[in-house]
Design a protein around this motif. Structure first.
Motif, PDB file in Angstrom:
ATOM      1  N   PRO A  15     -32.497   0.215 -46.756  1.00  0.00           N
ATOM      2  CA  PRO A  15     -30.904   1.163 -46.549  1.00  0.00           C
ATOM      3  C   PRO A  15     -30.727   1.925 -45.593  1.00  0.00           C
ATOM      4  N   SER A  16     -30.169   1.453 -44.819  1.00  0.00           N
ATOM      5  CA  SER A  16     -29.381   3.265 -44.238  1.00  0.00           C
ATOM      6  C   SER A  16     -29.407   4.294 -44.723  1.00  0.00           C
ATOM      7  N   PRO A  17     -30.052   5.628 -43.801  1.00  0.00           N
ATOM      8  CA  PRO A  17     -30.179   7.202 -44.570  1.00  0.00           C
ATOM      9  C   PRO A  17     -29.317   7.468 -45.313  1.00  0.00           C
ATOM     10  N   SER A  18     -27.811   7.126 -44.946  1.00  0.00           N
ATOM     11  CA  SER A  18     -26.612   7.484 -45.779  1.00  0.00           C
ATOM     12  C   SER A  18     -25.864   6.913 -46.759  1.00  0.00           C
ATOM     13  N   SER A  19     -26.840   5.533 -47.230  1.00  0.00           N
ATOM     14  CA  SER A  19     -26.514   4.506 -48.123  1.00  0.00           C
ATOM     15  C   SER A  19     -26.019   5.579 -49.708  1.00  0.00           C
ATOM     16  N   PRO A  20     -25.318   5.183 -50.792  1.00  0.00           N
ATOM     17  CA  PRO A  20     -26.073   5.847 -51.789  1.00  0.00           C
ATOM     18  C   PRO A  20     -26.995   5.857 -52.145  1.00  0.00           C
ATOM     19  N   GLU A  21     -27.656   4.500 -51.842  1.00  0.00           N
ATOM     20  CA  GLU A  21     -29.115   4.529 -52.668  1.00  0.00           C
ATOM     21  C   GLU A  21     -30.424   5.165 -51.793  1.00  0.00           C
ATOM     22  N   VAL A  22     -29.888   6.163 -50.427  1.00  0.00           N
ATOM     23  CA  VAL A  22     -31.225   6.770 -50.341  1.00  0.00           C
ATOM     24  C   VAL A  22     -30.525   8.486 -50.633  1.00  0.00           C
ATOM     25  N   ARG A  23     -28.930   8.503 -50.802  1.00  0.00           N
ATOM     26  CA  ARG A  23     -28.850  10.406 -51.308  1.00  0.00           C
ATOM     27  C   ARG A  23     -29.280  10.223 -52.670  1.00  0.00           C
ATOM     28  N   ALA A  24     -29.028  11.463 -53.137  1.00  0.00           N
ATOM     29  CA  ALA A  24     -30.004  11.915 -54.282  1.00  0.00           C
ATOM     30  C   ALA A  24     -28.922  11.842 -55.262  1.00  0.00           C
ATOM     31  N   THR A  25     -28.782  11.361 -56.158  1.00  0.00           N
ATOM     32  CA  THR A  25     -28.268  11.615 -57.629  1.00  0.00           C
ATOM     33  C   THR A  25     -27.739  12.744 -57.439  1.00  0.00           C
ATOM     34  N   ARG A  26     -26.084  12.577 -58.374  1.00  0.00           N
ATOM     35  CA  ARG A  26     -25.312  14.101 -59.018  1.00  0.00           C
ATOM     36  C   ARG A  26     -26.507  14.724 -59.600  1.00  0.00           C
ATOM     37  N   PRO A  27     -26.531  16.095 -59.262  1.00  0.00           N
ATOM     38  CA  PRO A  27     -27.097  16.947 -60.320  1.00  0.00           C
ATOM     39  C   PRO A  27     -26.018  17.596 -61.614  1.00  0.00           C
ATOM     40  N   PRO A  28     -26.299  17.390 -62.613  1.00  0.00           N
ATOM     41  CA  PRO A  28     -25.273  18.428 -63.099  1.00  0.00           C
ATOM     42  C   PRO A  28     -24.408  19.686 -62.835  1.00  0.00           C
ATOM     43  N   ALA A  29     -25.287  20.278 -62.165  1.00  0.00           N
ATOM     44  CA  ALA A  29     -24.621  21.358 -61.271  1.00  0.00           C
ATOM     45  C   ALA A  29     -23.803  20.916 -60.516  1.00  0.00           C
ATOM     46  N   VAL A  30     -23.662  20.318 -59.826  1.00  0.00           N
ATOM     47  CA  VAL A  30     -22.521  19.904 -59.480  1.00  0.00           C
ATOM     48  C   VAL A  30     -21.142  19.900 -59.682  1.00  0.00           C
ATOM     49  N   THR A  31     -21.234  18.818 -60.445  1.00  0.00           N
ATOM     50  CA  THR A  31     -20.273  18.554 -61.942  1.00  0.00           C
ATOM     51  C   THR A  31     -20.174  19.791 -62.524  1.00  0.00           C
TER      52      THR A  31
ATOM     53  N   VAL B 235     -21.413  32.091 -62.810  1.00  0.00           N
ATOM     54  CA  VAL B 235     -21.780  30.374 -62.687  1.00  0.00           C
ATOM     55  C   VAL B 235     -21.528  29.560 -62.454  1.00  0.00           C
ATOM     56  N   ALA B 236     -20.313  29.959 -61.317  1.00  0.00           N
ATOM     57  CA  ALA B 236     -20.690  29.208 -60.467  1.00  0.00           C
ATOM     58  C   ALA B 236     -21.300  29.827 -59.256  1.00  0.00           C
ATOM     59  N   VAL B 237     -21.030  31.192 -58.821  1.00  0.00           N
ATOM     60  CA  VAL B 237     -21.693  31.411 -57.699  1.00  0.00           C
ATOM     61  C   VAL B 237     -23.741  31.432 -58.324  1.00  0.00           C
ATOM     62  N   VAL B 238     -23.896  31.425 -59.417  1.00  0.00           N
ATOM     63  CA  VAL B 238     -25.639  30.957 -59.484  1.00  0.00           C
ATOM     64  C   VAL B 238     -25.563  29.165 -59.110  1.00  0.00           C
ATOM     65  N   LEU B 239     -24.585  29.201 -59.618  1.00  0.00           N
ATOM     66  CA  LEU B 239     -24.900  27.614 -59.249  1.00  0.00           C
ATOM     67  C   LEU B 239     -24.557  26.797 -57.322  1.00  0.00           C
ATOM     68  N   LEU B 240     -23.906  27.331 -56.908  1.00  0.00           N
ATOM     69  CA  LEU B 240     -23.773  27.170 -55.581  1.00  0.00           C
ATOM     70  C   LEU B 240     -24.957  27.220 -54.809  1.00  0.00           C
ATOM     71  N   PHE B 241     -25.873  28.159 -55.208  1.00  0.00           N
ATOM     72  CA  PHE B 241     -27.855  28.225 -54.717  1.00  0.00           C
ATOM     73  C   PHE B 241     -28.641  27.800 -55.228  1.00  0.00           C
ATOM     74  N   ASN B 242     -28.134  26.806 -56.154  1.00  0.00           N
ATOM     75  CA  ASN B 242     -28.926  25.639 -56.844  1.00  0.00           C
ATOM     76  C   ASN B 242     -29.539  25.042 -55.622  1.00  0.00           C
ATOM     77  N   LYS B 243     -30.736  24.260 -56.271  1.00  0.00           N
ATOM     78  CA  LYS B 243     -31.733  24.026 -54.841  1.00  0.00           C
ATOM     79  C   LYS B 243     -30.809  22.359 -54.594  1.00  0.00           C
ATOM     80  N   GLY B 244     -30.085  21.791 -56.421  1.00  0.00           N
ATOM     81  CA  GLY B 244     -29.628  20.170 -56.668  1.00  0.00           C
ATOM     82  C   GLY B 244     -28.379  20.801 -56.215  1.00  0.00           C
ATOM     83  N   VAL B 245     -27.902  21.789 -55.820  1.00  0.00           N
ATOM     84  CA  VAL B 245     -26.329  21.195 -55.561  1.00  0.00           C
ATOM     85  C   VAL B 245     -26.699  21.370 -54.090  1.00  0.00           C
ATOM     86  N   ILE B 246     -27.346  22.438 -53.230  1.00  0.00           N
ATOM     87  CA  ILE B 246     -27.619  22.376 -52.132  1.00  0.00           C
ATOM     88  C   ILE B 246     -27.956  21.477 -51.399  1.00  0.00           C
TER      89      ILE B 246
END
Length: 168
Positions: free
Chosen positions: A28-44, A144-155
């Protein structure tokens, strides 16, 4: 007039995700949902924190509007109306930040950071002014939000850029 950019990439050079194809045997193309990383719990969690802050601002705006309508004394009526408009617009902006951060765009990260810095700026004087519960209610989610904003998974997840607007 502008033309859409031409794609000169070779499909055989696109990254492949093991076990996923688009049905034709190609990746699939790089912009498709299959290639994008799954949403980490930190983003939620981060989106929920920002959404809760927006809801708190909306409640404060409702309380402020009720006070304004019931005739609470103010120095300037139009100044109070302007303050109400600021509360409502900032709440709407925070809802947009939470929504687009949850969807994986990169621009809401800066908006969320600025909002958390504002909350920290108000939370510390509230805490030291003797309002312990209100101060902690502002400070803990903001930290907590500031710490999560710099989480590698969120970035990694929140790195999608918005597409160009369609031409006339």
């Amino acid at each position: 007039m502008s033309r859409p950019p031409e794609d000169h990439s070779d499909p055989s050079l696109e990254p492949r995700v093991p076990g996923s194809t688009d049905g034709s045997g190609t990746s699939p193309s790089p912009s498709s949902p299959e290639v994008r990383a799954t949403r980490p719990p930190a983003v939620t969690v981060l989106s929920l924190i920002v959404g809760a802050e927006a809801t708190a601002l909306l409640v404060a705006a409702a309380w402020y509007a009720i006070q304004l309508v019931t005739g609470a004394p103010v120095l300037s009526f139009w100044g109070a109306v302007f303050t109400l408009a600021l509360l409502l617009s900032f709440a709407a902006w925070l809802y947009a930040v939470a929504y687009f951060l949850f969807r994986g765009f990169r621009w809401p990260r800066a908006g969320a950071l600025v909002a958390q810095l504002f909350v920290l700026t108000i939370g510390f004087p509230t805490l030291t002014g003797g309002y312990i519960a209100a101060g902690f209610a502002m400070l803990v989610p903001a930290v907590v939000a500031v710490v999560l904003l710099f989480n590698k998974g969120v970035i990694r997840f929140a790195s999608r850029a918005g597409g160009a607007p369609p031409a006339l």
